[in-house]
Design a protein around this motif. Structure first.
Motif, PDB file in Angstrom:
ATOM      1  N   GLU A  45       0.463  -1.124  -0.322  1.00 24.87           N
ATOM      2  CA  GLU A  45       0.074   0.036   0.131  1.00 24.87           C
ATOM      3  C   GLU A  45       0.892   1.284   0.314  1.00 24.87           C
ATOM      4  OE1 GLU A  45      -3.231   0.287  -0.329  1.00 24.87           O
ATOM      5  OE2 GLU A  45      -3.911  -1.335   0.006  1.00 24.87           O
ATOM      6  N   GLY A  46       1.778   1.357   0.671  1.00 23.48           N
ATOM      7  CA  GLY A  46       3.208   2.118   0.698  1.00 23.48           C
ATOM      8  C   GLY A  46       3.503   2.812  -0.301  1.00 23.48           C
ATOM      9  N   VAL A  47       3.787   1.699  -1.485  1.00 25.09           N
ATOM     10  CA  VAL A  47       4.230   1.840  -3.082  1.00 25.09           C
ATOM     11  C   VAL A  47       2.670   2.397  -3.516  1.00 25.09           C
ATOM     12  CG1 VAL A  47       4.916   0.823  -5.180  1.00 25.09           C
ATOM     13  CG2 VAL A  47       5.941  -0.052  -2.902  1.00 25.09           C
ATOM     14  N   ALA A  48       2.088   1.840  -3.566  1.00 24.88           N
ATOM     15  CA  ALA A  48       0.859   2.665  -4.439  1.00 24.88           C
ATOM     16  C   ALA A  48       0.824   4.526  -4.306  1.00 24.88           C
ATOM     17  CB  ALA A  48      -0.903   1.936  -4.054  1.00 24.88           C
ATOM     18  N   SER A  49       1.233   4.093  -2.957  1.00 16.01           N
ATOM     19  CA  SER A  49       0.799   6.019  -2.496  1.00 16.01           C
ATOM     20  C   SER A  49       1.918   6.898  -3.121  1.00 16.01           C
ATOM     21  CB  SER A  49       0.897   6.246  -0.568  1.00 16.01           C
ATOM     22  OG  SER A  49       0.424   7.156  -0.157  1.00 16.01           O
ATOM     23  N   ILE A  50       3.137   6.600  -2.877  1.00 15.97           N
ATOM     24  CA  ILE A  50       4.147   6.940  -3.225  1.00 15.97           C
ATOM     25  C   ILE A  50       4.439   6.704  -4.757  1.00 15.97           C
ATOM     26  CG2 ILE A  50       6.344   6.946  -3.889  1.00 15.97           C
ATOM     27  CD1 ILE A  50       6.726   5.678  -1.098  1.00 15.97           C
ATOM     28  N   THR A  51       3.624   5.831  -5.602  1.00 19.09           N
ATOM     29  CA  THR A  51       3.605   6.369  -7.206  1.00 19.09           C
ATOM     30  C   THR A  51       2.475   6.513  -7.661  1.00 19.09           C
ATOM     31  OG1 THR A  51       3.522   3.944  -7.172  1.00 19.09           O
ATOM     32  CG2 THR A  51       5.277   4.502  -7.140  1.00 19.09           C
ATOM     33  N   GLY A  52       1.170   6.383  -7.532  1.00 11.97           N
ATOM     34  CA  GLY A  52      -0.323   6.772  -8.276  1.00 11.97           C
ATOM     35  C   GLY A  52      -0.031   8.163  -7.804  1.00 11.97           C
ATOM     36  N   THR A  53      -0.405   8.493  -9.284  1.00 14.27           N
ATOM     37  CA  THR A  53      -1.165   9.728  -9.325  1.00 14.27           C
ATOM     38  C   THR A  53      -2.249   9.618  -9.460  1.00 14.27           C
ATOM     39  OG1 THR A  53      -1.652   9.459 -11.799  1.00 14.27           O
ATOM     40  CG2 THR A  53       0.575  10.424 -10.505  1.00 14.27           C
ATOM     41  N   LEU A  54      -3.229   8.839 -10.079  1.00 14.94           N
ATOM     42  CA  LEU A  54      -5.005   8.150  -9.833  1.00 14.94           C
ATOM     43  C   LEU A  54      -5.452   7.052  -8.624  1.00 14.94           C
ATOM     44  CD1 LEU A  54      -5.365   7.322 -13.371  1.00 14.94           C
ATOM     45  CD2 LEU A  54      -5.887   9.083 -12.883  1.00 14.94           C
ATOM     46  N   ALA A  55      -6.270   6.958  -8.406  1.00 14.50           N
ATOM     47  CA  ALA A  55      -6.576   6.071  -7.324  1.00 14.50           C
ATOM     48  C   ALA A  55      -5.733   4.485  -8.072  1.00 14.50           C
ATOM     49  CB  ALA A  55      -8.085   6.377  -7.294  1.00 14.50           C
ATOM     50  N   PRO A  56      -5.491   3.805  -6.845  1.00 18.12           N
ATOM     51  CA  PRO A  56      -4.990   2.218  -7.427  1.00 18.12           C
ATOM     52  C   PRO A  56      -5.798   1.836  -7.987  1.00 18.12           C
ATOM     53  CG  PRO A  56      -5.284   2.923  -5.101  1.00 18.12           C
ATOM     54  CD  PRO A  56      -5.604   4.031  -5.201  1.00 18.12           C
ATOM     55  N   HIS A  57      -6.101   0.717  -8.540  1.00 22.95           N
ATOM     56  CA  HIS A  57      -6.910  -0.526  -9.275  1.00 22.95           C
ATOM     57  C   HIS A  57      -6.519  -1.564  -8.489  1.00 22.95           C
ATOM     58  CE1 HIS A  57      -8.900  -1.822 -12.662  1.00 22.95           C
ATOM     59  NE2 HIS A  57      -8.191  -3.453 -12.553  1.00 22.95           N
ATOM     60  N   ARG A  58      -7.221  -2.144  -7.815  1.00 20.60           N
ATOM     61  CA  ARG A  58      -7.571  -2.572  -6.768  1.00 20.60           C
ATOM     62  C   ARG A  58      -7.525  -4.224  -7.006  1.00 20.60           C
ATOM     63  NH1 ARG A  58      -6.072  -0.948  -1.895  1.00 20.60           N
ATOM     64  NH2 ARG A  58      -5.533   1.028  -1.478  1.00 20.60           N
ATOM     65  N   LEU A  59      -7.440  -5.486  -7.499  1.00 25.82           N
ATOM     66  CA  LEU A  59      -7.549  -6.676  -8.179  1.00 25.82           C
ATOM     67  C   LEU A  59      -7.854  -7.658  -6.984  1.00 25.82           C
ATOM     68  CD1 LEU A  59      -4.418  -7.899 -10.502  1.00 25.82           C
ATOM     69  CD2 LEU A  59      -7.305  -7.145 -10.623  1.00 25.82           C
ATOM     70  N   GLN A  60      -9.378  -7.976  -6.886  1.00 27.52           N
ATOM     71  CA  GLN A  60     -10.337  -8.827  -6.417  1.00 27.52           C
ATOM     72  C   GLN A  60      -9.342 -10.692  -6.791  1.00 27.52           C
ATOM     73  OE1 GLN A  60     -11.582  -8.049  -3.378  1.00 27.52           O
ATOM     74  NE2 GLN A  60     -11.202  -5.808  -4.548  1.00 27.52           N
ATOM     75  N   GLU A  61     -10.074 -11.172  -5.730  1.00 27.74           N
ATOM     76  CA  GLU A  61      -9.908 -12.762  -5.706  1.00 27.74           C
ATOM     77  C   GLU A  61     -10.748 -13.478  -6.986  1.00 27.74           C
ATOM     78  OE1 GLU A  61     -10.652 -11.392  -3.319  1.00 27.74           O
ATOM     79  OE2 GLU A  61      -9.161 -11.990  -2.361  1.00 27.74           O
ATOM     80  N   MET A  62     -10.197 -14.063  -7.969  1.00 24.10           N
ATOM     81  CA  MET A  62     -11.419 -14.542  -9.136  1.00 24.10           C
ATOM     82  C   MET A  62     -12.598 -15.805  -8.665  1.00 24.10           C
ATOM     83  SD  MET A  62      -8.293 -15.507 -12.358  1.00 24.10           S
ATOM     84  CE  MET A  62      -8.707 -17.054 -11.958  1.00 24.10           C
ATOM     85  N   SER A  63     -13.298 -15.671  -9.668  1.00 25.97           N
ATOM     86  CA  SER A  63     -14.367 -16.346  -9.636  1.00 25.97           C
ATOM     87  C   SER A  63     -14.293 -17.782  -8.724  1.00 25.97           C
ATOM     88  CB  SER A  63     -15.400 -15.202 -10.339  1.00 25.97           C
ATOM     89  OG  SER A  63     -15.134 -15.986 -11.472  1.00 25.97           O
ATOM     90  N   HIS A  64     -15.224 -18.251  -8.740  1.00 31.39           N
ATOM     91  CA  HIS A  64     -14.614 -20.001  -8.435  1.00 31.39           C
ATOM     92  C   HIS A  64     -14.298 -20.520 -10.309  1.00 31.39           C
ATOM     93  CE1 HIS A  64     -14.773 -24.018  -6.961  1.00 31.39           C
ATOM     94  NE2 HIS A  64     -15.930 -23.992  -7.965  1.00 31.39           N
ATOM     95  N   ASP A  65     -15.775 -20.174 -10.949  1.00 31.23           N
ATOM     96  CA  ASP A  65     -15.696 -20.388 -11.993  1.00 31.23           C
ATOM     97  C   ASP A  65     -14.886 -19.746 -13.439  1.00 31.23           C
ATOM     98  OD1 ASP A  65     -18.533 -21.566 -11.616  1.00 31.23           O
ATOM     99  OD2 ASP A  65     -19.384 -19.915 -12.362  1.00 31.23           O
ATOM    100  N   ALA A  66     -14.347 -19.600 -12.972  1.00 31.18           N
ATOM    101  CA  ALA A  66     -12.298 -18.255 -13.575  1.00 31.18           C
ATOM    102  C   ALA A  66     -11.664 -19.787 -13.480  1.00 31.18           C
ATOM    103  CB  ALA A  66     -12.129 -16.826 -12.874  1.00 31.18           C
ATOM    104  N   CYS A  67     -11.455 -19.474 -11.563  1.00 32.15           N
ATOM    105  CA  CYS A  67     -10.371 -21.002 -11.288  1.00 32.15           C
ATOM    106  C   CYS A  67     -10.468 -21.714 -11.413  1.00 32.15           C
ATOM    107  CB  CYS A  67     -10.764 -20.362  -9.344  1.00 32.15           C
ATOM    108  SG  CYS A  67     -10.598 -18.442  -8.970  1.00 32.15           S
ATOM    109  N   TRP A  68     -11.335 -22.407 -11.389  1.00 30.45           N
ATOM    110  CA  TRP A  68     -12.157 -23.772 -12.113  1.00 30.45           C
ATOM    111  C   TRP A  68     -11.859 -24.340 -13.370  1.00 30.45           C
ATOM    112  CZ3 TRP A  68     -11.895 -28.691 -11.108  1.00 30.45           C
ATOM    113  CH2 TRP A  68     -12.229 -29.338 -11.397  1.00 30.45           C
TER     114      TRP A  68
END
Length: 204
Positions: free
Chosen positions: A125-148
């Motif tokens: 999170e610290g890196v995101a705060s230092i480097t970002g000029t826009l709000a961070p794009h946060r990746l969520q866990e993949m859905s079960h179907d995609a994982c399967w």
């Protein structure tokens, strides 16, 4: 958020106590590399500089980079490469939270078109705060179907669902334990694939 003016690529022109190391490194850079390990990692020469934090690795590299002999031997300078051009750069797995390091890294990019973009991937999170000029794009866990689907591809390939019911149960349990993380799924799927012929021969 990191603030402050850009820093120069290098301060001064001499590395105190590192003259020998400087000359050895320059000699390696301007001469032909040994071919023994060249294709193990990359088709070109890679020269690691190793040492504990604060020992002067970056300073030494900067001094060598700006040496007249290196400038004459190489098509040198990211500034010239990016000058007036619209570029997209991806920086993978950035972990340092040093504003100073980030400012130094950005120096060559200031020559480019203002429409240029840099993508920074990080788990910090610290890196995101230092480097970002826009709000961070946060990746969520993949859905079960995609994982399967991903697991099937890496574990069973073209065989897909053509498997014993018990193997499917094992696969489902593995996917569940990976908790939506694709790297874990690919790793576990690859491990299962390497043992698949043995498992198929077993009676469940």
């Amino acid at each position: 958020m990191c603030r402050g003016p850009s820093t120069p690529l290098i301060l001064g022109s001499y590395v105190y106590g590192r003259y020998t190391e400087k000359e050895e490194l320059i000699k390696l850079l301007v001469s032909d590399c040994d071919d023994t390990n060249r294709h193990r990692v990359a088709p070109f020469c890679v020269i690691p500089v190793i040492g504990m934090g604060g020992i002067g690795k970056t300073t030494l590299a900067q001094i060598v980079y700006n040496d007249k002999r290196i400038c004459e031997a190489f098509d040198n300078g990211l500034k010239n490469l990016f000058s007036k051009k619209r570029f997209l750069v991806v920086l993978y797995d950035v972990w340092t939270e040093s504003c100073d390091d980030w400012n130094k890294l950005l120096i060559p990019f200031f020559e480019g078109d203002q429409r240029s973009k840099i993508i920074v991937t990080t788990r910090n999170e610290g890196v995101a705060s230092i480097t970002g000029t826009l709000a961070p794009h946060r990746l969520q866990e993949m859905s079960h179907d995609a994982c399967w689907s991903l697991f099937l591809h890496h574990a069973f390939g073209v065989r897909g669902l053509d498997m014993h019911a018990r193997l499917k149960e094992i696969g489902e349990e593995i996917v569940k334990r990976c908790k939506g993380l694709p790297l874990a799924i690919k790793t576990q799927g690859g491990m299962l694939s390497s043992k698949l012929d043995i498992l198929i021969g077993l009676r469940f």
